[in-house]
Each structure stands twice: as C-alpha cells, then as structure tokens.
Design a protein around this motif. Sequence first.
Motif: not given
Length: 483
Positions: A189-194
């Motif tokens: 999921y590029p651009g997403e961060s957990m």
Amino acid sequence: MANVQLLTSWALLTGITIEPGVAVRSTGDTGLGVVYDGPGIAATDGEPSPFITVPADMIINSENIQRMARSQPRLAALLATAIDAYEPMPGEDAAAESRPLLDREIICRFLVYSMHDFKADKHQHEQQGNIFRQFLAFYPREGVLTPTTWTEPERLLLAATSIFRAVDAKRNKLESEFLAFEKVFSRVYPGESMTLHEYLLADFYISSRAMEMPSSTDRKVGLVPLVDFANHRAHVETNCKYEYLADGSIALVSVGRAVAAGDELVISYGDDKGAGEMLFSYGFVPAIETDDGFVADGALKLRIVPELEEDRAKEYLLGKPAVLEIRQDGASRTVEWTCDYLWLAIVGRRDGLELELVELVTGEDELRLSYNGRVVDTRAERWLDGLKQQMHDRTDTVADRTIGMWPVYYVRACVRVLELIEHTLEVPRVESDECRPAVVAVAEQCIAIETKVLRQAQATVRSQMETMYEAHRADIEWYMKHA
C-alpha cells in the motif's frame, strides 16, 4: 466506539444466532459484556442452552482469512511470508530469511489490515468487502489493555512482578515483527503507513480474546465474534462455557446453573492463572481473597535464569524454561510449590550427577546425563520422576557414617526456593509521574497480590524446611560438617 446496537444487526446479517433476550452491552468497568434479559432459566442437569452460536465461516482464524485473501490480492500479499533477521557469521553482511507466517501472525496482520484507516479511496473501497471490519470497530482501542501496549515508564512499574521479563521479551518480539510487517505493508500500500500501536493492539486482541480451535493439532487459535465479549469470573461463579459443535460452529452455552433476567453471562478464563498471568494475557487483575486474608490466586510463576553453563545445560535437558510455580488452595489454606529444574540444580558431581557431551556415530553431539554411574534416558516419559526417586533412595558414607541423602537434598531445595522468593520480594517498586493512573492502579494491584502470595509461600517453605531439618538434624549436620 460504534453504536453497540449495530452489533445485533451485523450478527443477523452474517448468520450469527443470538437467542431472544441475549444482548451485548456495557457492563461498567469491564467494558462490553454479554447480558441475558430474557425470562429466567432454572438450574438444570440437562442439555446446555445456547445463547450465541457463531458459524464456522464467521470465526476469525487463519483458514478463513486465507480464504478471503484468494479474492483480495493485496491482502494475500500481506500474508505471503515473514522475514526473520538472523545473526550473520563473522565476515558476512546482516542477513534475513523468509518463512511462512505463524498462525498468530496471520491473524495479527489481518486485524491491522481490517482496522487501519486508509487514506486512498481505492483502498477504502477494498475494505468495504471485509465483513469483519464493522465488528472490529467494537473492540477497545484505549485503556489499560495488556502491558505490551504500555509505555516504557509504565512497563517499568512491573519490575517487582513475576511477568516483568516476559513483558519485556514479548514487547521486543512484537517490535521486531512490526518492523518486518511495516516494510511489507508500505510496499503493498504505497503512501500508507501503519503504526506500532496498531500492531500492538492486534496482538492484544489475540492475547485477550482468541480461543483454541477445535480439532487443532497445532494449537491454532481464532476470534469468535460476540462470544468473545463474555467476561471472566472465577469458575464457581460462571454460568456459561464455550462449546464446539459438530458442524464447526462455536456456541456460548449455559452450564446448568440458574440464570436470572439481567444476569451477565460469564465464563472462566482459567482459575489456574495467577494475577501476573491474567494481567499479561488479558489486561486486568482478578483476586480471590478470603475473610482471613488468604489469597487464592491460581499459579504464580517465577522465572529462574540459569547463569552457569552447567545449569543452562540442565535446563536444556528439561526442554522447558526453569520456572518455580507456586499454587494456593483457598479451601484448604495450603500452598504448594513445584520446580522440575530445581531438582537438577541442587545436585552436582559430588552427589553422583554427571553431564557429558558425547559424539554419536552420526557425528552429532548429544548431551548425556548420568546419576550414580548410570545413564538417565532423558527421552523417556517422566524420566525426572525416576531420577528424583533415585535421589530419594540415595545414601552416602561421610566420615564413616552412612546417611540418607534425601533430607539434605530437600533442605537444599527449600533454601533455593526461599532465596528466589526473598530476591523477588526485595525488588524495589518503581514510581513515575509519566504513567496513567489506571495503569499505576492495576500494576500496584498485581504487586500487592503477588506479594501476599509470596509471603504465604515463604512461610510454608520455611516451615517445610524446618520440619525436615528437625526430623533429620543429626544426619544433616553431620553431612554439613564432614562433606
């Protein structure tokens, strides 16, 4: 938290059966719970009455998650492999190796995926097909939770408890898992961060809610929606239990006790678990204290860390961690202690116990244990019981006097137990202004209960030692003087 009334609607849409009069709602300090508002149910010895039944395909376990992943490529990519870093040999670069995900890791990653608030519309749209996302919104996301979710100053509050090392070790493991998963997540999921907190929350849900799946030979677990809102009581107070049905469903059913309108439906998470273990796994500390102050608190387990190479070898032969287990019986007001490792630790070469590293014909090394010149088959079932019996029957001639060695060994064991208890009691309490009051309260509650248990055990072991010593004073003192 979402409107709890939506839970019933969600259950009906997903095939979960909630019997009339049964509801999930707030129960005060314990959060959500399962409550019975129907007509009273009399006590009976007949067939258990079901309250909630969850079909097999609505259990959050690795099988159902992997089945979902077949039609969701991104989810499948999240569950592909785990990357374990390992210590390189001298001269090598840092290395890592891939392996299949463990059952718990599959569920943990799925929970993060399900609860994460994605930014991109296409990812949000993908989540709409996740039937469990609406249900998971009812899981708690703040509060005391389990100690692995606490801040470092809060975890230090547990320094004087039996679980301090275990919490620290598990937190380190979870942080390592998170770093590996974070890389996979950002790639899928590029651009997403957990966040680490999301991963710690997912593990908290598994630790506090998951139950072992039926017919599972490898101890697979799963989350059972709605049923997992049943709160804990001591076994004598429970009115429900889990039941596995032939079709793979899992039901919350009565146990034959009367249930009145307004009663909460409660189960036992395990009466053999002590305060520390309950806090470690579930995030709260129950206590059973009698009117005379006796604490019956399940099992308190103190980890023994062998320091000498020989002692580590003895632990290796046992095939399990060296642990002193203390149990209290509230009915009889008795305290019992067990520690398999201790019976190996208190004897050495002078007592006839030998450890030897032997090279086999295959070229492999084998650690071999012998006692009184005879090899002990440590692969045999209950081999330690046989060794203890030999220790019990052993005699030794010291300065022309033959004495039975068991009283000597028993007193040695008691001394080691008392030393461990006293060392634990002497650990100073940690205070900090950076901790949440609720966390401070539950940590202090755990310390208070474990301190009482240790004091009870201390008195019992000291009495056992003194009784044995007085009964065999002449032989023990002779041995101590001349051995």
